[in-house]
Design an enzyme around this catalytic site. Sequence first.
Site, PDB file in Angstrom:
ATOM      1  CE  LYS A 296     -18.135 -17.266 -11.619  1.00  8.92           C
ATOM      2  NZ  LYS A 296     -17.780 -15.921 -12.273  1.00  8.92           N
TER       3      LYS A 296
ATOM      4  CB  SER B  91     -14.128 -15.434 -12.243  1.00  5.18           C
ATOM      5  OG  SER B  91     -15.310 -14.965 -12.178  1.00  5.18           O
TER       6      SER B  91
ATOM      7  CB  SER C 152     -16.110 -12.754 -14.516  1.00  2.00           C
ATOM      8  OG  SER C 152     -14.860 -12.511 -13.936  1.00  2.00           O
TER       9      SER C 152
END
Lengths: 475, 57
Positions: free
Chosen positions: A82, A159, A183
Amino acid sequence: MTAPALVWTSAVELARAIAAREVSPVEVVQAHLDRIARLDGKLRAFITVTGDAALAAAKAAEAAVMAGGPLGALHGVPIALKDLVYTRGVPTTGGSKILAGWMPEADGAVATRLAQAGAISLGKLNMHEFAYGPEGVNPHHGTPWNPWDAGAHRIPGGSSSGSGVAVAAGLCAGALGSDTGGSIRIPASLCGITGLKPTYGRVSRAGVLPLAWSLDHVGPMCRSAADCALVLRAIAGYDPRDPTTSVLPVPDYAAALTGDVKGLRVGVLRAAFLEASDSAVRGAVEAAVEVLEGLGASATEVAIPRIDLAAPAVAAVLSAEAYAYHEDRLRTRSADYGADVLERLRVSAFVSAADYLKGQRARALLRDDVDALLANLDVLVCATTPLAAPAVGQQQATIAGAMVPVRPNLLRFTRPFNATGHPAASVPCGFTAEGLPAGMQIIGRPFDEATVLRVADAYQRATDWHARRPPLGAD
Amino acid sequence: MEPLTIDMLRALATDRGLALTDAELATLLPLVNANRALLAAVPPLGDVEPAAQYRIL
């Protein structure tokens, strides 16, 4: 193995096959890079692809295999990070325009540990800007496309949206996400993969852009619980750079995956969870509980007495901590934030110190409630999200006959366990009539990721939901 | 807890160094008040201490 077969091979099997010289890390990495080149124009899972560096690492990994030396547990396995994990010399944007071009001087702790285990990073993954949103949309880098609907642009969940999409679409064997209100688990649920938010303090946050320090968790997102176990073992453990990490030893999570859940006590969260879920999701989770019972576990309906504290606790703590981190930039760079995150951060500016501490106090009571339930149970289960993936831009959805706002409902079942810090995984447990995945959340005792993963793995040995491939890019 | 008015929100925003237009303030006001109402609805918490505490070691 053929290239299509390589991209759908598990991390566990890739590591074994590479170590056994059955396949070269170069072939494996090249197959994934080719797939990224073919599909990511639409999927938008990656912000930065580090193809040359990945191929160079793969060649070095191949040489190491041929030299016959000791190999890490993830030797040659292609993963992706990420884009809030610091990567030395590689842009780390946090999904924002504000950090465009910033290159950290050192790797984050989890990036270092994955590299030490032999994993090969393919690049940096798209995300909701600064991790502040459960939809996974991104106005700067494009919103990743949920691969379970090739025709309509549905949210992947956030997210860690790029992580969810990349793993689901076979662009990498595993990924790292971060989880402040859900997330990791929300995109895992909406993209039909397996994700684990470890216990707070199990995995270092050093060198990871924060959203809210006391709620942030870093964890694996893979296609199976067994793969998550492998990645978690590599990244977990005490880190002096993160004072919240625990000195408790890291167990061999893979060894805990016995497939045996006989006698395990499962608490089913119905009130405020399953009862607040869409019927298709509820049905999938109830069927999953029956599978666990069929494997010898016992199921009991339970409730978290003070669950109503979760929303205000997380709202206060997350808002105040996020605002504290962004305070200066809100004054000087407000035009560079995306509209939704800017609005959220501005609302956060009006949370008082007393509100923040009220949130932290409420959080303590909620933790006590979950601990009390788990004193007599091994795990809790519920849906991960009350609904499957909505369309991009969809603000409202019908759940249990009522029209409700999408955003808070995406977070509703996951955020309580950010407040409490308990480990929680999401595993695929079925599909809606539209062919969209549903996820079951499994919550365990603090630092007992082994049991959470054991339940998830036993369920995955008995079902094949996690092995199904999405229509976008299926081959 | 009384809801904030737009003038109160403007004053708070100025105090925080946020230069917000009237339109921006009008958009934020219901969201800020909803957040405040959510927190105001938390029942008395007794003598429980905050989950995050300073530790010297």
